[in-house]
Design an enzyme around this catalytic site. Structure first.
Site, PDB file in Angstrom:
ATOM      1  N   ARG A  26       0.814  -1.214   0.000  1.00 59.41           N
ATOM      2  CA  ARG A  26       0.000   0.000   0.000  1.00 59.41           C
ATOM      3  C   ARG A  26       0.848   1.265   0.000  1.00 59.41           C
ATOM      4  O   ARG A  26       0.441   2.301  -0.539  1.00 59.41           O
ATOM      5  CB  ARG A  26      -0.941  -0.009   1.215  1.00 59.41           C
ATOM      6  CG  ARG A  26      -1.961   1.129   1.249  1.00 59.41           C
ATOM      7  CD  ARG A  26      -2.918   0.934   2.404  1.00 59.41           C
ATOM      8  NE  ARG A  26      -3.985   1.942   2.454  1.00 59.41           N
ATOM      9  CZ  ARG A  26      -4.165   2.802   3.435  1.00 59.41           C
ATOM     10  NH1 ARG A  26      -3.333   2.802   4.489  1.00 59.41           N
ATOM     11  NH2 ARG A  26      -5.160   3.662   3.417  1.00 59.41           N
ATOM     12  N   ILE A  53      -7.278   7.570  -0.364  1.00 57.31           N
ATOM     13  CA  ILE A  53      -7.057   6.135  -0.508  1.00 57.31           C
ATOM     14  C   ILE A  53      -7.812   5.477   0.639  1.00 57.31           C
ATOM     15  O   ILE A  53      -7.653   5.867   1.800  1.00 57.31           O
ATOM     16  CB  ILE A  53      -5.553   5.771  -0.498  1.00 57.31           C
ATOM     17  CG1 ILE A  53      -5.349   4.252  -0.616  1.00 57.31           C
ATOM     18  CG2 ILE A  53      -4.837   6.324   0.718  1.00 57.31           C
ATOM     19  CD1 ILE A  53      -3.881   3.849  -0.791  1.00 57.31           C
ATOM     20  N   SER A  54      -8.680   4.529   0.302  1.00 60.74           N
ATOM     21  CA  SER A  54      -9.541   3.923   1.315  1.00 60.74           C
ATOM     22  C   SER A  54      -8.733   3.130   2.338  1.00 60.74           C
ATOM     23  O   SER A  54      -7.623   2.664   2.052  1.00 60.74           O
ATOM     24  CB  SER A  54     -10.561   2.985   0.657  1.00 60.74           C
ATOM     25  OG  SER A  54     -11.437   3.709  -0.173  1.00 60.74           O
ATOM     26  N   GLN A  55      -9.319   2.953   3.520  1.00 59.39           N
ATOM     27  CA  GLN A  55      -8.639   2.144   4.529  1.00 59.39           C
ATOM     28  C   GLN A  55      -8.607   0.689   4.069  1.00 59.39           C
ATOM     29  O   GLN A  55      -9.538   0.205   3.413  1.00 59.39           O
ATOM     30  CB  GLN A  55      -9.321   2.294   5.869  1.00 59.39           C
ATOM     31  CG  GLN A  55     -10.743   1.798   5.951  1.00 59.39           C
ATOM     32  CD  GLN A  55     -11.436   2.331   7.190  1.00 59.39           C
ATOM     33  OE1 GLN A  55     -11.919   3.468   7.207  1.00 59.39           O
ATOM     34  NE2 GLN A  55     -11.510   1.520   8.223  1.00 59.39           N
TER      35      GLN A  55
END
Length: 206
Positions: A26, A53-55
């Site tokens: 990530r 950016i999503s978790q």
């Protein structure tokens, strides 16, 4: 290992999804500097063009709900950082990802190239209209919230196909739903509460 344990504790239990998320770093999709040290925390982080950016746990849950198969052709609406598309690339035959911001598409494509993710095609376009020239798709994933599942995207979903998206009329009350196309119509299933940026028509200025 701690990263995977955290994902499992949030409900990501599919072995293929966990393996895909273990393979994709990530931190490669986060702007270096202020947030680099937080790449493996389960939290959304800001990226360019006012997006996020999503978790990781939400990425995992959405990917798990999509139930991607090895021969599937997948459409992602909302490239953002490119992290979700990279996860999908580990599970599908081909991934098409669309974003309205040229900068985001170009930056994500550079990371895809660096990671040798050659089964991803990045497109600068208005994602609310999908990608009709490549339809139908086995799976469609939206990483931005719509008031209702967009008609053009429903039309591009193959019979038997699955679409996962957040729906809601505000940025505070949204529900993640799974839509399955049947011969006679669409089945809808509510999964959980989420919070995403809104799906906006047209191209971005950045």
């Amino acid at each position: 290992m701690q990263f995977l344990f955290a994902l499992r504790s949030k409900g990501v239990t599919d072995g293929r999804v966990l393996t895909a998320m273990e393979r994709i770093d990530r931190s490669r999709f986060i702007n270096k500097g202020l947030f680099a040290a937080r790449a493996f925390e389960d939290m959304p982080l800001p990226i360019a063009c006012g997006q996020t950016i999503s978790q990781p746990s939400v990425v995992g849950i959405m990917t798990q709900a999509l139930n991607v198969q090895p021969r599937d052709k997948v459409l992602e609406v909302g490239t953002g950082s490119g992290y979700q598309a990279a996860i999908l690339s580990q599970l599908a035959r081909r991934v098409y990802t669309i974003d309205r911001f040229r900068r985001l598409v170009n930056e994500a494509q550079a990371v895809f190239d660096a990671l040798n993710l050659h089964n991803i095609t990045s497109v600068i376009a208005d994602g609310s209209f999908g990608l009709p020239e490549q339809a139908p798709f086995d799976r469609i994933l939206l990483t931005a919230a719509a008031e209702d599942p967009p008609g053009p995207l429903l039309a591009q979903l193959r019979v038997g196909g699955i679409m996962v998206l957040p729906v809601g009329q505000s940025d505070t009350v949204q529900t993640l739903i799974r839509v399955t196309r049947q011969q006679t119509g669409f089945d809808y299933e509510e999964l959980r509460d989420v919070r995403f940026v809104p799906l906006i028509e047209g191209l971005g200025e950045d």
